[in-house]
Design an enzyme around this catalytic site. Sequence first.
Site, PDB file in Angstrom:
ATOM      1  N   HIS A  30     -48.421  -9.990 -22.525  1.00  0.00           N
ATOM      2  CA  HIS A  30     -47.322 -10.073 -21.555  1.00  0.00           C
ATOM      3  C   HIS A  30     -47.363 -11.409 -20.802  1.00  0.00           C
ATOM      4  CE1 HIS A  30     -44.613  -8.085 -18.477  1.00  0.00           C
ATOM      5  NE2 HIS A  30     -45.095  -9.095 -17.757  1.00  0.00           N
ATOM      6  N   GLU A  31     -48.525 -11.716 -20.243  1.00  0.00           N
ATOM      7  CA  GLU A  31     -48.636 -12.937 -19.433  1.00  0.00           C
ATOM      8  C   GLU A  31     -48.515 -14.190 -20.299  1.00  0.00           C
ATOM      9  OE1 GLU A  31     -48.153 -12.632 -16.459  1.00  0.00           O
ATOM     10  OE2 GLU A  31     -48.685 -10.532 -16.166  1.00  0.00           O
ATOM     11  N   HIS A  49     -44.891 -14.935 -20.696  1.00  0.00           N
ATOM     12  CA  HIS A  49     -44.377 -15.720 -19.557  1.00  0.00           C
ATOM     13  C   HIS A  49     -44.826 -17.179 -19.668  1.00  0.00           C
ATOM     14  CE1 HIS A  49     -42.596 -12.577 -17.204  1.00  0.00           C
ATOM     15  NE2 HIS A  49     -43.710 -11.905 -17.003  1.00  0.00           N
ATOM     16  N   HIS A 106     -42.939 -19.051 -22.327  1.00  0.00           N
ATOM     17  CA  HIS A 106     -41.561 -19.242 -21.844  1.00  0.00           C
ATOM     18  C   HIS A 106     -41.522 -20.466 -20.922  1.00  0.00           C
ATOM     19  CE1 HIS A 106     -37.821 -16.904 -20.097  1.00  0.00           C
ATOM     20  NE2 HIS A 106     -37.467 -17.954 -20.811  1.00  0.00           N
TER      21      HIS A 106
HETATM   22 ZN   LIG Z   1     -43.948 -10.013 -16.154  1.00  0.00          ZN
END
Ligand SMILES: [Zn+2]
Length: 628
Positions: free
Chosen positions: A417-418, A421, A424
């Site tokens: 998940h991190e 980010h 991105h």
């Molecule tokens: Zn998040």
Amino acid sequence: MISLSRKSLILTFLGLFSLILAGTALAQVKEAPTRDQIEDKYKWNLSDYYPSDEAWEASLKILEQQIPQMGTYQGKLGDSPATLAEALKMNDSLGSLAHRLYVYASLNLDEDNRVGKYQEMKGRIFQMYTRLGEAASYLEPEILKIPNEKLEAFLKENAALGVYRFYISDMIRRKAHIMNEETENLLSMAGSVTSGPSNIFTMLDDADIKFPNVKDDDGNEVELTDGRYSQLLQSTNREVRKAASDAYNDTYLKYQNGLAACLASSVNGDVFYTGARKYNTRLERALDGDNIPTVVYNNLIEVASSNLAPLHKYVAMRKKYMALDTLYPYDMYVPLVPEARRKIPYEEGKKIVLDALKPLGNDYIKSLNVAFDSRWIDVYETQAKGSGAYSWGTYSAHPVVLLNYSDELGDVFTLGHELGHAMHRYYTTLNEPYIYAGHSIFAAEVASTCNETIIIDYLLKKAKTREEKLYLLNYHIEQIMGTFYSQVYFSEFEQKIHDVVENGGALSAESLRQMYREIYQKYFGPDYVIPPDRDLGGLRISHFYRMFYVYQYATSYAASQVLADRIIKGDKKATEAYLEFIKTGSSDYPVNVLKKAGIDMTTPQPYENVIAIFSRLVNEMEKLLLES
Ligand SMILES: [Zn+2]
């Protein structure tokens, strides 16, 4: 939003957003190692930001000296396109510098929150940030005073100004809702009054409202806190759960009239600004910042609320599996399956992430390897380290990731998940100018949850035991409940209370509870029994003080599910489009950015897709549970 561990999923589900970090901290009772006990390769390398604190000090001094120069352009922005371009460029370069300084101090402090030096450095750069904001505050009002035709001519004439075209056109778009100077002054003066309800709520909720003691799993008396509440609701001892729920809700019940008055006043404030800024509806006003069409919001609610059968089925399945005559809200968080017991050390977690995300292509994997090998990640818990997990960074340096990796399967999802980010941010920074390097909430959670979904799918395909499969299915189910369904029913409640006020009605504790109960019951279905006085969610959830905000968790989650599905299926074109998406920041409106990635958020399709996935997962889980 930080990544969703099981605990934070439950907290989100309960509407305890701001307490996710606190809840995690409470769980950590054992003494953590000190930082020097951790190998360097598992600690982030902040010297890429500044080689030393002295270098940071020198940089801060430069910023301080340069801030007054912002003022030299005041009153002259309309003189020539070159002057306007220079002013905007200077604002960007000072902003970028201030942010790098701020991130360095904050990250250092997060390594060990007890270190006074970094507390003080963070305080100093925060002050400088405020000074910069004040020095540049004339920019927008002054640009808006320049006639549109003149701005258009400026943009054509000066190539250096070209990069600001979207920024300026967005300002012009919002012009209709920016009032004359006198009205703007009056509105800004009203701010201290209209922020009252939210401040009062926060003081009540954080400072005044105290919960009584309850018994924990071991029969020990403990003070109930928000963090402990979510833990106790996971207890397999029903008495413990019930007692925690009673103590929690009965406490809020005592304050119901005050809390209702706070929320009603907050809604009145929203009505005031909506009228003052000449919007037709509050929804229109709330969505205008990112230029989101209201049809996005309406479709989301329409699709979710008319497709509740799979959620009802899940509730019924839970009731049956737990062998309960009646299922109450406090029975919703008991783990149906034990955590997949296998420990996953970090090195293995890293391999899983790298292997699972291969469908995103060589370049993405290469960048992930750079993140791992160049120490962008702070892996393990250490004494007084920031809790939970996040990804952060700044325009002129690589992103970083903070974890508290504890060898659980959930930590692998957090890592994915991190890193979603982080990638991105990384790709956007490489491809966008500073002014467009940020992401709106509407787009930000897409890249992170997309990674999580690809990893779940990868692990499910590899899962050997029934327990492992159940755990993964359940993880995905709870994620959809917390990130999608819950946020939609909160959104529906918001819409309802705003409708009441818009139609001349008033809000009371009784009416707020009644509306909340109806929606709550509708979503969870006939097998869900809400006891009397257990319909207080509308009164205690802080996000309702930020009108029409939470729906974005549901929309970005929906977008990520469509994208992940296409990527998993090996759709080359869709994968390319996704890789373009993560290169894009705020140089266009988020709905347009997602459209280019192949998802039309103005149609019902992305939301129907989430429901189809949820339905499939519930069916698969039911099949596996029956096998026992
Ligand atoms: Zn998040």
